[in-house]
Design a protein around this motif. Structure first.
Motif, PDB file in Angstrom:
ATOM      1  N   GLN A  32      -0.408  41.371  68.387  1.00 59.49           N
ATOM      2  CA  GLN A  32      -0.133  40.084  67.727  1.00 59.49           C
ATOM      3  C   GLN A  32       0.707  39.194  68.628  1.00 59.49           C
ATOM      4  N   ALA A  33       1.716  39.762  69.270  1.00 59.74           N
ATOM      5  CA  ALA A  33       2.583  38.984  70.159  1.00 59.74           C
ATOM      6  C   ALA A  33       1.786  38.443  71.343  1.00 59.74           C
ATOM      7  N   ALA A  34       0.889  39.256  71.900  1.00 57.12           N
ATOM      8  CA  ALA A  34       0.069  38.797  73.022  1.00 57.12           C
ATOM      9  C   ALA A  34      -0.855  37.661  72.581  1.00 57.12           C
ATOM     10  N   LEU A  35      -1.451  37.788  71.394  1.00 56.13           N
ATOM     11  CA  LEU A  35      -2.323  36.730  70.881  1.00 56.13           C
ATOM     12  C   LEU A  35      -1.543  35.437  70.636  1.00 56.13           C
ATOM     13  N   VAL A  36      -0.332  35.575  70.120  1.00 59.74           N
ATOM     14  CA  VAL A  36       0.515  34.397  69.893  1.00 59.74           C
ATOM     15  C   VAL A  36       0.844  33.729  71.228  1.00 59.74           C
ATOM     16  N   ALA A  37       1.231  34.524  72.220  1.00 57.88           N
ATOM     17  CA  ALA A  37       1.581  33.961  73.532  1.00 57.88           C
ATOM     18  C   ALA A  37       0.386  33.236  74.146  1.00 57.88           C
ATOM     19  N   ILE A  38      -0.794  33.833  74.053  1.00 60.74           N
ATOM     20  CA  ILE A  38      -1.991  33.202  74.627  1.00 60.74           C
ATOM     21  C   ILE A  38      -2.341  31.925  73.867  1.00 60.74           C
ATOM     22  N   GLY A  39      -2.311  31.986  72.537  1.00 66.44           N
ATOM     23  CA  GLY A  39      -2.637  30.806  71.735  1.00 66.44           C
ATOM     24  C   GLY A  39      -1.683  29.653  71.976  1.00 66.44           C
ATOM     25  N   VAL A  40      -0.402  29.966  72.068  1.00 66.64           N
ATOM     26  CA  VAL A  40       0.596  28.921  72.318  1.00 66.64           C
ATOM     27  C   VAL A  40       0.422  28.364  73.723  1.00 66.64           C
ATOM     28  N   ALA A  41       0.187  29.241  74.699  1.00 66.59           N
ATOM     29  CA  ALA A  41       0.025  28.778  76.084  1.00 66.59           C
ATOM     30  C   ALA A  41      -1.173  27.839  76.211  1.00 66.59           C
ATOM     31  N   ALA A 109       8.728  41.132  68.549  1.00 69.33           N
ATOM     32  CA  ALA A 109       7.547  40.923  69.386  1.00 69.33           C
ATOM     33  C   ALA A 109       6.954  39.527  69.178  1.00 69.33           C
ATOM     34  N   LEU A 110       6.895  39.053  67.939  1.00 69.74           N
ATOM     35  CA  LEU A 110       6.355  37.720  67.677  1.00 69.74           C
ATOM     36  C   LEU A 110       7.226  36.637  68.303  1.00 69.74           C
ATOM     37  N   VAL A 111       8.527  36.809  68.203  1.00 66.84           N
ATOM     38  CA  VAL A 111       9.442  35.817  68.782  1.00 66.84           C
ATOM     39  C   VAL A 111       9.334  35.811  70.306  1.00 66.84           C
ATOM     40  N   VAL A 112       9.212  36.982  70.897  1.00 68.14           N
ATOM     41  CA  VAL A 112       9.027  37.054  72.355  1.00 68.14           C
ATOM     42  C   VAL A 112       7.693  36.407  72.742  1.00 68.14           C
TER      43      VAL A 112
END
Length: 193
Positions: A32-41, A109-112
């Motif tokens: 989930q954290a990786a998906l959030v980072a990619i989506g935000v980027a 993890a989500l915040v990171v």
């Protein structure tokens, strides 16, 4: 009377050394954290386009022996930094709200993921704005347009600290939403006394 013994560390069980495999919950959180980072980027492309569209331009003119700002007292350079910073803060707040609404909980993890994605998005936005903006070669551009003709200076971000604005806003908003609306831990029952 026999005393209880400690479990054998070489035997099977969760306390065996060298067998620290992450559980399915941790793996799911990291995904989930990786998906959030990619989506935000990836959403940094949108910030770059907004910055390019709204940032004030610095008019330059080639006069005789050099290239000078047309408006010597202009504050357009600071305006470009301010536009980037304010929009990065807004994008950070929106991305944090969307992540909270989608996952409905907090978690390190989500915040990171939000923080890393925010920095990557800001860098993407900055580089995209510079790339799509006015030509970077000022001298060649001035010679191409001719003496006395006004042209725009390249778009640039002078305050590199603005690249952290998205991440700071995202972390603050996510923390606030989690503390106000996130799930609560159950309080232990009080002994009757």
């Amino acid at each position: 009377m026999p005393y209880p013994t400690a479990p054998d560390p070489s035997g099977p069980g969760p306390s065996a050394p060298g067998h620290s495999e992450p559980g399915p919950e941790l793996r799911a959180e990291l995904v989930q954290a990786a998906l959030v980072a990619i989506g935000v980027a990836v959403s940094g492309v949108l910030l770059g386009l907004v910055w390019l569209w709204l940032a004030p331009r610095i008019p330059l003119v080639w006069i005789g022996d050099g290239i000078y700002p047309k408006d010597a007292e202009g504050e357009q350079a600071m305006g470009a930094d301010g536009v980037f910073t304010l929009w990065a803060l807004a994008f950070g707040a929106v991305s944090a709200a969307l992540v909270f609404l989608f996952f409905r909980r907090g978690g390190v993890a989500l915040v990171v993921g939000l923080a890393i994605g925010g920095v990557l998005a800001s860098v993407i936005a900055w580089r995209l704005g510079v790339w799509l903006g006015p030509e970077a070669g000022i001298e060649a551009h001035a010679k191409a347009v001719g003496k006395g003709v006004t042209f725009d200076a390249p778009l640039k971000l002078g305050a590199k600290g603005a690249l952290l604005a998205w991440s700071f806003a995202a972390m603050a908003v996510h923390l606030g939403l989690t503390s106000l609306f996130g799930p609560r831990d159950e309080e232990p029952a009080q002994p009757a006394g």
